[in-house]
Design a protein around this motif. Structure first.
Motif, PDB file in Angstrom:
ATOM      1  N   ASP A 190      37.544 -19.429 -89.778  1.00 46.05           N
ATOM      2  CA  ASP A 190      38.449 -19.433 -88.629  1.00 46.05           C
ATOM      3  C   ASP A 190      38.358 -20.776 -87.905  1.00 46.05           C
ATOM      4  O   ASP A 190      39.328 -21.247 -87.321  1.00 46.05           O
ATOM      5  N   VAL A 191      37.176 -21.378 -87.948  1.00 44.67           N
ATOM      6  CA  VAL A 191      36.914 -22.663 -87.297  1.00 44.67           C
ATOM      7  C   VAL A 191      36.150 -23.541 -88.282  1.00 44.67           C
ATOM      8  O   VAL A 191      35.214 -23.075 -88.927  1.00 44.67           O
ATOM      9  N   VAL A 192      36.548 -24.783 -88.396  1.00 45.28           N
ATOM     10  CA  VAL A 192      35.842 -25.746 -89.242  1.00 45.28           C
ATOM     11  C   VAL A 192      35.340 -26.863 -88.346  1.00 45.28           C
ATOM     12  O   VAL A 192      36.111 -27.461 -87.591  1.00 45.28           O
ATOM     13  N   ILE A 193      34.047 -27.117 -88.413  1.00 47.68           N
ATOM     14  CA  ILE A 193      33.429 -28.181 -87.616  1.00 47.68           C
ATOM     15  C   ILE A 193      32.947 -29.258 -88.573  1.00 47.68           C
ATOM     16  O   ILE A 193      32.247 -28.970 -89.538  1.00 47.68           O
ATOM     17  N   LEU A 194      33.330 -30.488 -88.300  1.00 52.28           N
ATOM     18  CA  LEU A 194      32.887 -31.618 -89.110  1.00 52.28           C
ATOM     19  C   LEU A 194      31.843 -32.412 -88.329  1.00 52.28           C
ATOM     20  O   LEU A 194      32.067 -32.748 -87.176  1.00 52.28           O
TER      21      LEU A 194
ATOM     22  N   GLU B  69      38.215 -38.615 -93.135  1.00 50.09           N
ATOM     23  CA  GLU B  69      39.383 -38.676 -94.024  1.00 50.09           C
ATOM     24  C   GLU B  69      39.022 -38.237 -95.436  1.00 50.09           C
ATOM     25  O   GLU B  69      39.778 -37.504 -96.076  1.00 50.09           O
ATOM     26  N   ALA B  70      37.858 -38.673 -95.918  1.00 45.71           N
ATOM     27  CA  ALA B  70      37.437 -38.321 -97.272  1.00 45.71           C
ATOM     28  C   ALA B  70      37.252 -36.812 -97.419  1.00 45.71           C
ATOM     29  O   ALA B  70      37.671 -36.228 -98.418  1.00 45.71           O
ATOM     30  N   VAL B  71      36.647 -36.186 -96.440  1.00 38.01           N
ATOM     31  CA  VAL B  71      36.399 -34.749 -96.521  1.00 38.01           C
ATOM     32  C   VAL B  71      37.679 -33.945 -96.291  1.00 38.01           C
ATOM     33  O   VAL B  71      37.997 -33.029 -97.049  1.00 38.01           O
ATOM     34  N   LEU B  72      38.420 -34.290 -95.252  1.00 36.16           N
ATOM     35  CA  LEU B  72      39.622 -33.520 -94.929  1.00 36.16           C
ATOM     36  C   LEU B  72      40.729 -33.656 -95.957  1.00 36.16           C
ATOM     37  O   LEU B  72      41.331 -32.661 -96.366  1.00 36.16           O
ATOM     38  N   PHE B  73      40.998 -34.881 -96.371  1.00 33.40           N
ATOM     39  CA  PHE B  73      42.173 -35.118 -97.199  1.00 33.40           C
ATOM     40  C   PHE B  73      41.852 -35.377 -98.667  1.00 33.40           C
ATOM     41  O   PHE B  73      42.400 -34.706 -99.538  1.00 33.40           O
TER      42      PHE B  73
ATOM     43  N   ALA C 185      42.698 -26.531 -98.011  1.00 36.83           N
ATOM     44  CA  ALA C 185      42.013 -25.283 -98.373  1.00 36.83           C
ATOM     45  C   ALA C 185      41.880 -24.326 -97.191  1.00 36.83           C
ATOM     46  O   ALA C 185      41.591 -23.141 -97.392  1.00 36.83           O
ATOM     47  N   CYS C 186      42.081 -24.808 -95.975  1.00 37.03           N
ATOM     48  CA  CYS C 186      41.950 -23.950 -94.797  1.00 37.03           C
ATOM     49  C   CYS C 186      43.079 -22.912 -94.768  1.00 37.03           C
ATOM     50  O   CYS C 186      44.205 -23.192 -95.131  1.00 37.03           O
ATOM     51  N   LYS C 187      42.738 -21.729 -94.287  1.00 35.72           N
ATOM     52  CA  LYS C 187      43.755 -20.691 -94.146  1.00 35.72           C
ATOM     53  C   LYS C 187      44.655 -21.028 -92.953  1.00 35.72           C
ATOM     54  O   LYS C 187      44.242 -21.749 -92.041  1.00 35.72           O
ATOM     55  N   PRO C 188      45.855 -20.514 -92.923  1.00 35.82           N
ATOM     56  CA  PRO C 188      46.755 -20.789 -91.811  1.00 35.82           C
ATOM     57  C   PRO C 188      46.129 -20.385 -90.472  1.00 35.82           C
ATOM     58  O   PRO C 188      45.529 -19.328 -90.358  1.00 35.82           O
ATOM     59  N   GLY C 189      46.249 -21.251 -89.498  1.00 32.30           N
ATOM     60  CA  GLY C 189      45.728 -20.973 -88.172  1.00 32.30           C
ATOM     61  C   GLY C 189      44.289 -21.383 -87.933  1.00 32.30           C
ATOM     62  O   GLY C 189      43.792 -21.294 -86.817  1.00 32.30           O
ATOM     63  N   ALA C 190      43.604 -21.810 -88.985  1.00 30.33           N
ATOM     64  CA  ALA C 190      42.201 -22.225 -88.821  1.00 30.33           C
ATOM     65  C   ALA C 190      42.140 -23.515 -88.042  1.00 30.33           C
ATOM     66  O   ALA C 190      43.061 -24.289 -88.024  1.00 30.33           O
TER      67      ALA C 190
END
Length: 80
Positions: free
Chosen positions: A51-55, A64-68, A75-80
């Motif tokens: 539900d929440v992703v913390i970097l 950028e490397a991790v997210l994109f 890969a995150c579900k909608p609304g995360a």
């Protein structure tokens, strides 16, 4: 990441009762995780049900490397 800030944060959240799943570019860091923290070997697996992703990363290039490039954002579900 599970470095100087990420590892203590993950363990603290788990001790506080939060459901914590982690992934790190440095898999050896997972050895110091609290027993209730789940480790995933795949970045996509770590974020797909979150539900929440913390970097906790060193700089914008790592974000950028991790997210994109790593696919966390897609890969995150909608609304995360």
């Amino acid at each position: 990441g599970l470095g100087a800030m990420g590892l203590p944060m993950a363990n603290s959240l788990a001790r506080s009762g939060f459901d914590v799943t982690t992934w790190s570019r440095r898999p050896l860091a997972a050895g110091a995780l609290a027993p209730t923290v789940r480790w995933r070997s795949s970045l996509q697996q770590a974020v797909e049900e979150a539900d929440v992703v913390i970097l906790m990363l060193t700089d914008s290039r790592a974000v950028e490397a991790v997210l994109f490039e790593g696919g966390a954002a897609s890969a995150c579900k909608p609304g995360a």
